[in-house]
Design a protein around this motif. Structure first.
Motif, mmCIF file in Angstrom:
data_model
loop_
_atom_site.group_PDB
_atom_site.id
_atom_site.type_symbol
_atom_site.label_atom_id
_atom_site.label_comp_id
_atom_site.label_asym_id
_atom_site.label_seq_id
_atom_site.Cartn_x
_atom_site.Cartn_y
_atom_site.Cartn_z
ATOM 1 N N ARG A 1 0.832 -1.210 0.000
ATOM 2 C CA ARG A 1 0.000 0.000 0.000
ATOM 3 C C ARG A 1 0.864 1.256 0.000
ATOM 4 O O ARG A 1 0.585 2.223 -0.714
ATOM 5 C CB ARG A 1 -0.910 -0.026 1.231
ATOM 6 C CG ARG A 1 -1.783 1.210 1.427
ATOM 7 C CD ARG A 1 -2.585 1.044 2.716
ATOM 8 N NE ARG A 1 -3.289 2.256 3.077
ATOM 9 C CZ ARG A 1 -4.470 2.597 2.607
ATOM 10 N NH1 ARG A 1 -5.077 1.812 1.758
ATOM 11 N NH2 ARG A 1 -5.055 3.715 2.994
ATOM 12 N N GLY B 1 -11.034 3.433 1.255
ATOM 13 C CA GLY B 1 -10.889 3.166 2.682
ATOM 14 C C GLY B 1 -11.023 4.422 3.520
ATOM 15 O O GLY B 1 -11.643 4.410 4.589
ATOM 16 N N GLU B 2 -10.459 5.524 3.044
ATOM 17 C CA GLU B 2 -10.544 6.783 3.780
ATOM 18 C C GLU B 2 -11.984 7.292 3.834
ATOM 19 O O GLU B 2 -12.412 7.859 4.847
ATOM 20 C CB GLU B 2 -9.632 7.822 3.128
ATOM 21 C CG GLU B 2 -8.154 7.471 3.221
ATOM 22 C CD GLU B 2 -7.273 8.516 2.566
ATOM 23 O OE1 GLU B 2 -7.777 9.635 2.313
ATOM 24 O OE2 GLU B 2 -6.094 8.231 2.307
ATOM 25 N N ASN C 1 -10.939 -2.254 -5.609
ATOM 26 C CA ASN C 1 -10.610 -1.307 -4.541
ATOM 27 C C ASN C 1 -11.031 -1.849 -3.176
ATOM 28 O O ASN C 1 -10.350 -1.631 -2.171
ATOM 29 C CB ASN C 1 -11.289 0.037 -4.802
ATOM 30 C CG ASN C 1 -10.640 0.801 -5.941
ATOM 31 O OD1 ASN C 1 -9.423 0.800 -6.078
ATOM 32 N ND2 ASN C 1 -11.443 1.446 -6.766
ATOM 33 N N LEU C 2 -12.150 -2.561 -3.150
ATOM 34 C CA LEU C 2 -12.621 -3.142 -1.895
ATOM 35 C C LEU C 2 -11.648 -4.209 -1.397
ATOM 36 O O LEU C 2 -11.370 -4.305 -0.200
ATOM 37 C CB LEU C 2 -14.014 -3.745 -2.098
ATOM 38 C CG LEU C 2 -14.741 -4.239 -0.844
ATOM 39 C CD1 LEU C 2 -15.087 -3.068 0.072
ATOM 40 C CD2 LEU C 2 -16.014 -4.989 -1.235
ATOM 41 N N LEU D 1 -8.529 -2.908 0.623
ATOM 42 C CA LEU D 1 -8.665 -2.213 1.903
ATOM 43 C C LEU D 1 -7.715 -2.829 2.929
ATOM 44 O O LEU D 1 -7.498 -4.040 2.946
ATOM 45 C CB LEU D 1 -10.102 -2.318 2.426
ATOM 46 C CG LEU D 1 -11.210 -1.610 1.646
ATOM 47 C CD1 LEU D 1 -12.554 -1.839 2.326
ATOM 48 C CD2 LEU D 1 -10.937 -0.125 1.509
ATOM 49 N N SER D 2 -7.168 -1.985 3.784
ATOM 50 C CA SER D 2 -6.324 -2.490 4.865
ATOM 51 C C SER D 2 -7.209 -3.146 5.923
ATOM 52 O O SER D 2 -8.438 -3.002 5.910
ATOM 53 C CB SER D 2 -5.529 -1.344 5.490
ATOM 54 O OG SER D 2 -6.405 -0.452 6.168
ATOM 55 N N GLU E 1 -9.210 -0.579 7.757
ATOM 56 C CA GLU E 1 -10.302 -0.043 6.944
ATOM 57 C C GLU E 1 -11.448 -1.044 6.837
ATOM 58 O O GLU E 1 -12.623 -0.660 6.813
ATOM 59 C CB GLU E 1 -9.773 0.330 5.561
ATOM 60 C CG GLU E 1 -8.856 1.550 5.589
ATOM 61 C CD GLU E 1 -8.090 1.746 4.293
ATOM 62 O OE1 GLU E 1 -7.527 2.841 4.099
ATOM 63 O OE2 GLU E 1 -8.047 0.806 3.465
ATOM 64 N N ARG E 2 -11.120 -2.325 6.782
ATOM 65 C CA ARG E 2 -12.165 -3.354 6.764
ATOM 66 C C ARG E 2 -12.958 -3.330 8.071
ATOM 67 O O ARG E 2 -14.185 -3.497 8.076
ATOM 68 C CB ARG E 2 -11.548 -4.736 6.553
ATOM 69 C CG ARG E 2 -10.972 -4.954 5.158
ATOM 70 C CD ARG E 2 -10.384 -6.354 5.028
ATOM 71 N NE ARG E 2 -9.731 -6.534 3.744
ATOM 72 C CZ ARG E 2 -10.360 -6.849 2.622
ATOM 73 N NH1 ARG E 2 -11.673 -7.036 2.644
ATOM 74 N NH2 ARG E 2 -9.700 -6.997 1.491
ATOM 75 N N CYS F 1 -15.281 -0.444 7.962
ATOM 76 C CA CYS F 1 -16.411 -0.758 7.087
ATOM 77 C C CYS F 1 -17.437 -1.614 7.828
ATOM 78 O O CYS F 1 -18.641 -1.348 7.778
ATOM 79 C CB CYS F 1 -15.907 -1.478 5.839
ATOM 80 S SG CYS F 1 -17.210 -1.891 4.652
ATOM 81 N N TYR G 1 -20.514 -4.929 -0.139
ATOM 82 C CA TYR G 1 -19.303 -4.591 0.611
ATOM 83 C C TYR G 1 -18.709 -5.799 1.335
ATOM 84 O O TYR G 1 -17.764 -5.656 2.100
ATOM 85 C CB TYR G 1 -19.592 -3.467 1.609
ATOM 86 C CG TYR G 1 -19.654 -2.099 0.960
ATOM 87 C CD1 TYR G 1 -18.562 -1.237 0.976
ATOM 88 C CD2 TYR G 1 -20.806 -1.663 0.315
ATOM 89 C CE1 TYR G 1 -18.616 0.013 0.388
ATOM 90 C CE2 TYR G 1 -20.869 -0.410 -0.289
ATOM 91 C CZ TYR G 1 -19.774 0.418 -0.251
ATOM 92 O OH TYR G 1 -19.835 1.664 -0.849
#
Length: 236
Positions: free
Chosen positions: A48, A145-146, A179-180, A183-184, A187-188, A191, A233
């Motif tokens: 990343r 993610g942001e 992109n999903l 995610l780090s 970030e997951r 979510c 998601y």
């Protein structure tokens, strides 16, 4: 030619420049991903970091020795400053973000919107439909993610419908699944936390205890959309 048919060349030039910038950004990130794979990086965080720094250029010898630079080593962070840019930075008033392109959104998001509440308010201000248009091609590596973190940290019951609309629009953007998947872990978790909060934002008795007649049409639509978004998601 009628007045309404006049071509706005300035607007066309602005749109072209934004498209070229977005295309260059995509090429840089894609090349960085390939380099990271070839280097067999040890972790996702390292991968990343390489991609997020893809626009940076190494310092030349004259830059290291304090010589005069003929060009900026970081073109994304040192864009030409206008009077409006400087006024925005020193203003204590609420930031009004009205980007017309994804490139303008990236600029404002990184440069002016530093706090979580500011970012959350801008997302609500722009709304799902406009965000969907801005990122029709691609949200951009690292940004999804942001956006999810900002929503998760500041979502309120009164904004439930607006947040669901934003999530729906983001899920319709190009390369969303890719992109999903990038995610780090943090970030997951954000979510997942966001969807848990959205599920809990129901007033009154539970859905099982309510009859269909007692539920408003709007509430039914929101719940249906929420279930669809849980699947999109990939939230367990």
């Amino acid at each position: 030619m009628e007045k309404n048919d006049t071509i706005d060349f300035k607007a066309l030039e602005k749109e072209l420049q934004a498209a070229l910038a977005a295309d260059e950004k995509y090429k840089q990130e894609n090349a960085a991903k390939l380099r990271a794979v070839e280097q067999r990086v040890a972790s996702y965080e390292e991968f990343r970091g390489i991609v997020l720094a893809s626009h940076l250029k190494p310092l030349e010898q004259k830059d290291k020795m304090g010589g005069k630079r003929s060009m900026s080593w970081n073109c994304h962070s040192t864009q030409e400053r206008t009077f409006q840019d400087m006024a925005c930075e020193i203003s204590q008033e609420e930031t009004h973000c009205q980007p017309e392109t994804s490139a303008e959104f990236y600029r404002d998001w990184r440069r002016h919107l530093r706090s979580g509440p500011e970012r959350y308010q801008v997302l609500l201000q722009l709304g799902g439909p406009k965000l969907g248009r801005l990122f029709q091609t691609d949200v951009g590596f690292g940004l999804l993610g942001e956006l999810l973190v900002a929503l998760a940290n500041h979502v309120r019951p009164a904004h439930r419908a607006a947040v669901l609309e934003i999530l729906s629009s983001l899920a319709s953007t190009g390369r969303f699944t890719l992109n999903l998947s990038l995610l780090s872990q943090a970030e997951r978790e954000s979510c997942r936390d966001l969807f848990q909060k959205l599920q809990a934002m129901k007033e009154g008795p539970s859905q099982e205890e309510q009859s269909l007649e007692e539920q408003s049409a709007g509430a039914q639509e929101e719940d249906s959309l929420l279930q669809e978004l849980l699947w999109l998601y990939q939230v367990d």
